[in-house]
Design a protein around this motif. Sequence first.
Motif, PDB file in Angstrom:
ATOM      1  N   HIS A  63      -0.010  -1.319  13.825  1.00  0.00           N
ATOM      2  CA  HIS A  63       0.874  -0.880  12.750  1.00  0.00           C
ATOM      3  C   HIS A  63       0.076  -0.582  11.486  1.00  0.00           C
ATOM      4  O   HIS A  63       0.294   0.438  10.817  1.00  0.00           O
ATOM      5  N   ALA A  64      -0.857  -1.465  11.144  1.00  0.00           N
ATOM      6  CA  ALA A  64      -1.666  -1.270   9.941  1.00  0.00           C
ATOM      7  C   ALA A  64      -2.513  -0.012  10.057  1.00  0.00           C
ATOM      8  O   ALA A  64      -2.644   0.749   9.085  1.00  0.00           O
ATOM      9  N   ARG A  65      -3.079   0.231  11.211  1.00  0.00           N
ATOM     10  CA  ARG A  65      -3.883   1.439  11.410  1.00  0.00           C
ATOM     11  C   ARG A  65      -3.022   2.697  11.288  1.00  0.00           C
ATOM     12  O   ARG A  65      -3.430   3.692  10.689  1.00  0.00           O
TER      13      ARG A  65
ATOM     14  N   ASP B 287       7.059 -12.739  24.774  1.00  0.00           N
ATOM     15  CA  ASP B 287       5.744 -12.101  24.771  1.00  0.00           C
ATOM     16  C   ASP B 287       5.521 -11.438  23.408  1.00  0.00           C
ATOM     17  O   ASP B 287       6.240 -10.484  23.064  1.00  0.00           O
ATOM     18  N   PRO B 288       4.560 -11.912  22.615  1.00  0.00           N
ATOM     19  CA  PRO B 288       4.380 -11.342  21.274  1.00  0.00           C
ATOM     20  C   PRO B 288       3.976  -9.873  21.286  1.00  0.00           C
ATOM     21  O   PRO B 288       4.375  -9.113  20.397  1.00  0.00           O
ATOM     22  N   ASP B 289       3.187  -9.462  22.270  1.00  0.00           N
ATOM     23  CA  ASP B 289       2.769  -8.063  22.327  1.00  0.00           C
ATOM     24  C   ASP B 289       3.968  -7.145  22.534  1.00  0.00           C
ATOM     25  O   ASP B 289       4.055  -6.070  21.927  1.00  0.00           O
ATOM     26  N   GLN B 290       4.888  -7.557  23.391  1.00  0.00           N
ATOM     27  CA  GLN B 290       6.095  -6.770  23.627  1.00  0.00           C
ATOM     28  C   GLN B 290       6.901  -6.636  22.347  1.00  0.00           C
ATOM     29  O   GLN B 290       7.385  -5.541  22.010  1.00  0.00           O
ATOM     30  N   PHE B 291       7.033  -7.727  21.607  1.00  0.00           N
ATOM     31  CA  PHE B 291       7.784  -7.699  20.364  1.00  0.00           C
ATOM     32  C   PHE B 291       7.120  -6.796  19.336  1.00  0.00           C
ATOM     33  O   PHE B 291       7.779  -5.953  18.707  1.00  0.00           O
ATOM     34  N   LEU B 292       5.820  -6.949  19.135  1.00  0.00           N
ATOM     35  CA  LEU B 292       5.109  -6.170  18.125  1.00  0.00           C
ATOM     36  C   LEU B 292       5.133  -4.680  18.444  1.00  0.00           C
ATOM     37  O   LEU B 292       5.316  -3.849  17.551  1.00  0.00           O
ATOM     38  N   ASP B 293       4.943  -4.333  19.712  1.00  0.00           N
ATOM     39  CA  ASP B 293       4.990  -2.920  20.099  1.00  0.00           C
ATOM     40  C   ASP B 293       6.369  -2.324  19.819  1.00  0.00           C
ATOM     41  O   ASP B 293       6.481  -1.192  19.335  1.00  0.00           O
ATOM     42  N   PHE B 294       7.409  -3.090  20.106  1.00  0.00           N
ATOM     43  CA  PHE B 294       8.775  -2.611  19.894  1.00  0.00           C
ATOM     44  C   PHE B 294       9.078  -2.486  18.402  1.00  0.00           C
ATOM     45  O   PHE B 294       9.604  -1.467  17.940  1.00  0.00           O
ATOM     46  N   ALA B 295       8.744  -3.514  17.628  1.00  0.00           N
ATOM     47  CA  ALA B 295       9.076  -3.547  16.201  1.00  0.00           C
ATOM     48  C   ALA B 295       8.375  -2.450  15.421  1.00  0.00           C
ATOM     49  O   ALA B 295       8.917  -1.932  14.436  1.00  0.00           O
TER      50      ALA B 295
ATOM     51  N   LEU C 283       0.811  -1.219   0.000  1.00  0.00           N
ATOM     52  CA  LEU C 283       0.000   0.000   0.000  1.00  0.00           C
ATOM     53  C   LEU C 283       0.846   1.272   0.000  1.00  0.00           C
ATOM     54  O   LEU C 283       0.310   2.369  -0.102  1.00  0.00           O
ATOM     55  N   TYR C 284       2.162   1.130   0.094  1.00  0.00           N
ATOM     56  CA  TYR C 284       3.049   2.286   0.035  1.00  0.00           C
ATOM     57  C   TYR C 284       4.347   1.859  -0.642  1.00  0.00           C
ATOM     58  O   TYR C 284       4.650   0.667  -0.756  1.00  0.00           O
ATOM     59  N   SER C 285       5.141   2.818  -1.096  1.00  0.00           N
ATOM     60  CA  SER C 285       6.407   2.533  -1.776  1.00  0.00           C
ATOM     61  C   SER C 285       7.556   2.514  -0.778  1.00  0.00           C
ATOM     62  O   SER C 285       7.471   3.081   0.323  1.00  0.00           O
ATOM     63  N   HIS C 286       8.650   1.895  -1.171  1.00  0.00           N
ATOM     64  CA  HIS C 286       9.784   1.742  -0.261  1.00  0.00           C
ATOM     65  C   HIS C 286      10.472   3.068   0.043  1.00  0.00           C
ATOM     66  O   HIS C 286      11.205   3.173   1.039  1.00  0.00           O
ATOM     67  N   GLU C 287      10.239   4.091  -0.777  1.00  0.00           N
ATOM     68  CA  GLU C 287      10.885   5.381  -0.525  1.00  0.00           C
ATOM     69  C   GLU C 287      10.470   5.986   0.823  1.00  0.00           C
ATOM     70  O   GLU C 287      11.176   6.842   1.367  1.00  0.00           O
ATOM     71  N   SER C 288       9.354   5.556   1.366  1.00  0.00           N
ATOM     72  CA  SER C 288       8.898   6.085   2.656  1.00  0.00           C
ATOM     73  C   SER C 288       9.667   5.489   3.831  1.00  0.00           C
ATOM     74  O   SER C 288       9.492   5.927   4.969  1.00  0.00           O
ATOM     75  N   ARG C 289      10.483   4.479   3.561  1.00  0.00           N
ATOM     76  CA  ARG C 289      11.349   3.853   4.566  1.00  0.00           C
ATOM     77  C   ARG C 289      10.580   3.346   5.779  1.00  0.00           C
ATOM     78  O   ARG C 289      11.056   3.420   6.921  1.00  0.00           O
ATOM     79  N   VAL C 290       9.418   2.790   5.557  1.00  0.00           N
ATOM     80  CA  VAL C 290       8.657   2.202   6.652  1.00  0.00           C
ATOM     81  C   VAL C 290       9.212   0.823   7.009  1.00  0.00           C
ATOM     82  O   VAL C 290       9.596   0.566   8.150  1.00  0.00           O
ATOM     83  N   TRP C 291       9.277  -0.067   6.025  1.00  0.00           N
ATOM     84  CA  TRP C 291       9.709  -1.428   6.309  1.00  0.00           C
ATOM     85  C   TRP C 291      11.164  -1.511   6.767  1.00  0.00           C
ATOM     86  O   TRP C 291      11.466  -2.296   7.688  1.00  0.00           O
ATOM     87  N   PRO C 292      12.096  -0.740   6.200  1.00  0.00           N
ATOM     88  CA  PRO C 292      13.458  -0.791   6.723  1.00  0.00           C
ATOM     89  C   PRO C 292      13.536  -0.460   8.212  1.00  0.00           C
ATOM     90  O   PRO C 292      14.340  -1.045   8.948  1.00  0.00           O
ATOM     91  N   GLN C 293      12.691   0.471   8.663  1.00  0.00           N
ATOM     92  CA  GLN C 293      12.687   0.804  10.082  1.00  0.00           C
ATOM     93  C   GLN C 293      12.202  -0.371  10.928  1.00  0.00           C
ATOM     94  O   GLN C 293      12.732  -0.642  12.008  1.00  0.00           O
ATOM     95  N   VAL C 294      11.181  -1.072  10.434  1.00  0.00           N
ATOM     96  CA  VAL C 294      10.689  -2.244  11.162  1.00  0.00           C
ATOM     97  C   VAL C 294      11.797  -3.286  11.266  1.00  0.00           C
ATOM     98  O   VAL C 294      12.036  -3.866  12.337  1.00  0.00           O
ATOM     99  N   ASN C 295      12.497  -3.525  10.160  1.00  0.00           N
ATOM    100  CA  ASN C 295      13.608  -4.473  10.179  1.00  0.00           C
ATOM    101  C   ASN C 295      14.684  -4.052  11.171  1.00  0.00           C
ATOM    102  O   ASN C 295      15.247  -4.880  11.893  1.00  0.00           O
ATOM    103  N   GLU C 296      14.982  -2.760  11.193  1.00  0.00           N
ATOM    104  CA  GLU C 296      15.994  -2.257  12.127  1.00  0.00           C
ATOM    105  C   GLU C 296      15.547  -2.443  13.573  1.00  0.00           C
ATOM    106  O   GLU C 296      16.365  -2.808  14.440  1.00  0.00           O
ATOM    107  N   ARG C 297      14.266  -2.231  13.827  1.00  0.00           N
ATOM    108  CA  ARG C 297      13.748  -2.408  15.184  1.00  0.00           C
ATOM    109  C   ARG C 297      13.783  -3.881  15.601  1.00  0.00           C
ATOM    110  O   ARG C 297      14.082  -4.196  16.761  1.00  0.00           O
ATOM    111  N   ILE C 298      13.489  -4.773  14.666  1.00  0.00           N
ATOM    112  CA  ILE C 298      13.555  -6.203  14.976  1.00  0.00           C
ATOM    113  C   ILE C 298      14.991  -6.605  15.295  1.00  0.00           C
ATOM    114  O   ILE C 298      15.250  -7.353  16.255  1.00  0.00           O
ATOM    115  N   THR C 299      15.936  -6.101  14.501  1.00  0.00           N
ATOM    116  CA  THR C 299      17.345  -6.395  14.762  1.00  0.00           C
ATOM    117  C   THR C 299      17.763  -5.868  16.126  1.00  0.00           C
ATOM    118  O   THR C 299      18.463  -6.551  16.890  1.00  0.00           O
ATOM    119  N   LEU C 300      17.328  -4.665  16.462  1.00  0.00           N
ATOM    120  CA  LEU C 300      17.645  -4.077  17.765  1.00  0.00           C
ATOM    121  C   LEU C 300      17.021  -4.887  18.899  1.00  0.00           C
ATOM    122  O   LEU C 300      17.634  -5.072  19.966  1.00  0.00           O
TER     123      LEU C 300
END
Length: 246
Positions: free
Chosen positions: A131-133, A88-96, A33-50
């Motif tokens: 996240h979707a909202r 805890d999945p909620d903790q992970f999702l909130d962080f990511a 629903l959006y293009s990669h130029e908005s850098r949304v998904w890279p941030q999620v990946n970075e948060r998961i790595t962190l």
Amino acid sequence: MNRLADTPAATPPLTAESFAHVDHWIFDLDNTLYSHESRVWPQVNERITLFLQELFGLDGLSSHALRQYYYHRYGTTLKGLMEEHQIDPDQFLDFAHDIDLTLLEPNPELGAALAALPGRKLILTNGSVGHARNVAGKLGILDQFEDIFDIVHAGFLPKPERATYENFLAKHSVDPGRAAMFEDIEKNLIVPSDLGMKTVLIIPQTPDPFREAWEQAAIDAGHVHHVTADLTGFLRPLGRSNEQQG
């Protein structure tokens, strides 16, 4: 010529008649629903790595490798962490999903194209409802969707697992023979096609430096019915107003 924007020769031409039977429109969220130029998904990946760095005391490279391991073995990092470490999945999702959406701009043209589609519109994502909202709200298209089916609704079983699609269809009373699925990951269209849905693969208009080449290429496969690098342009001829004018 931009290789990523090329459409496979086997993909049939788009006509309104191709989707005349569709009254359930199902969309993935990230990189669809959006293009990669908005850098949304890279941030999620970075948060998961962190998250992995902080959880296990790893360096960045080791955390990245572990994330890739979980993704390829379990479909998502979250699923791997739940299976192997009972996190805890909620903790992970909130962080990511605690990310900056500054570069994500409203897309009124996409909103208009969605509004013109006949029938119901739904989001089916491996992310969270929150996240979707946030993303759909920033795009200005949240009100176009009847509901969001997320990883929690799926019992943390991610796409492309068949049970996730079946649970989605049952929860929302969707007839797959009257549905279309829009996805940016080719393998996530295998089950929708098998179930009888029309499928559309979304590829980036320009190469995405944060994803592997195979993740963003136009795929010539039987379960991929259409390929587009322009979701809004693809949807426009399928809307009510265009049918009435034609």
